[in-house]
Design a protein around this motif. Structure first.
Motif, mmCIF file in Angstrom:
data_model
loop_
_atom_site.group_PDB
_atom_site.id
_atom_site.type_symbol
_atom_site.label_atom_id
_atom_site.label_comp_id
_atom_site.label_asym_id
_atom_site.label_seq_id
_atom_site.Cartn_x
_atom_site.Cartn_y
_atom_site.Cartn_z
ATOM 1 N N ASP A 156 -8.149 -19.989 -12.769
ATOM 2 C CA ASP A 156 -6.968 -20.738 -13.443
ATOM 3 C C ASP A 156 -7.112 -22.009 -13.565
ATOM 4 O OD1 ASP A 156 -5.662 -18.292 -13.603
ATOM 5 O OD2 ASP A 156 -4.598 -18.738 -11.831
ATOM 6 N N TRP A 196 -8.870 -12.140 -17.021
ATOM 7 C CA TRP A 196 -8.398 -13.218 -17.774
ATOM 8 C C TRP A 196 -8.967 -12.997 -19.138
ATOM 9 C CZ3 TRP A 196 -9.773 -13.457 -12.984
ATOM 10 C CH2 TRP A 196 -8.824 -14.279 -12.277
ATOM 11 N N ARG A 209 -3.506 -14.068 -18.810
ATOM 12 C CA ARG A 209 -4.137 -12.941 -17.864
ATOM 13 C C ARG A 209 -3.852 -11.894 -18.598
ATOM 14 N NH1 ARG A 209 -4.100 -13.636 -12.119
ATOM 15 N NH2 ARG A 209 -4.831 -15.528 -11.411
#
Length: 259
Positions: A156, A196, A209
């Motif tokens: 992330d 992702w 996501r």
């Protein structure tokens, strides 16, 4: 995006440094780091410890401007003794974690990023150490494992950094991550929900996501996905699987190397 607790990041700075120290301890410090071939193992350790102390000084002093290296106390270890290096690494990680805990995530401090807070630095230093722990482990040929939530957060955060680099216009590689109609899917096979989707557009890329079909998919254990994404494991490794247009994955990896 759900961040991990501030205290967790502070703890991981110390814990990941302990793991890095364990990998380095007793190994040839002049060995070349295969994932950062311009560095020896000593260079890697000095980099990690120096960055920790630099951030610690930024946070402790509530700096509003970048702090030059020469203003950071004990920015480099004294001499060549491996025991001194080991103690210096441990002290720097503990001191920086303590400064971050004392400041709290909302404290305003200088950073190079979109987020000028101590919370940004706690996360950044934890993840910096996650990745360099992998460098040390690969060099010393010792095992490497990572908690799923921390491995996912590493992906992330890297996406956020690459997006920032593209938006700022300061990184030529990130600026090329565009081109409508193409997409990249990361799919962890051992962690439900760790997926992702990166979608390229004419103006850049976006990510979220999601589980969707894409131009290319990278599948494998979450830690291995994280290592590929951070260019610590080759995309053609037998630990992961690439489905679809492998050239697009290479295109991303070659251009998402901000810093």
């Amino acid at each position: 995006m759900n961040l991990l607790p501030h205290e967790r990041y502070c703890d991981e700075i110390v814990l990941r440094t302990e793991a890095l120290r364990a990998a380095v301890r007793g190994f040839d410090l002049d060995a070349v780091v295969p994932t950062c071939p311009e560095w020896t193992l000593r260079d890697l350790a000095v980099h990690v410890g120096g960055v920790h102390r630099w951030v610690g000084e930024i946070v402790r002093t509530r700096a509003v401007d970048e702090v030059p290296d020469e203003r950071v106390p004990q920015f480099t270890p004294e001499g060549e003794d491996p025991a001194v290096l080991d103690a210096w690494l441990a002290e720097g990680a503990a001191s920086t974690a303590e400064a971050l805990r004392e400041a709290g995530p909302g404290a305003k401090v200088w950073s190079w990023s979109w987020d000028r807070s101590a919370g940004f630095w706690a996360r950044r230093m934890a993840i910096e150490t996650v990745v360099h722990q992998a460098d040390a482990a690969l060099t010393a040929k010792v095992s490497y494992a990572m908690a799923p939530d921390l491995a996912a957060d590493t992906i992330d955060e890297w996406l956020e950094i690459v997006a920032f680099a593209q938006a700022s216009g300061d990184d030529p590689g990130a600026a090329e991550l565009r081109g409508a109609g193409r997409s990249l899917h990361l799919h962890a096979t051992d962690a439900p929900g760790a997926e992702w989707l990166i979608e390229f557009g004419e103006d850049g890329f976006t990510w979220r996501r999601a589980h969707e079909r894409a131009t290319v998919a990278l599948r494998g254990p979450l830690t291995d996905l994280m290592l590929v994404f951070n260019r610590r494991l080759a995309a053609d490794s037998d630990r992961v699987e690439v489905l679809g247009d492998a050239a697009l994955l290479d295109f991303w990896l070659e251009r998402s190397s901000f810093g």
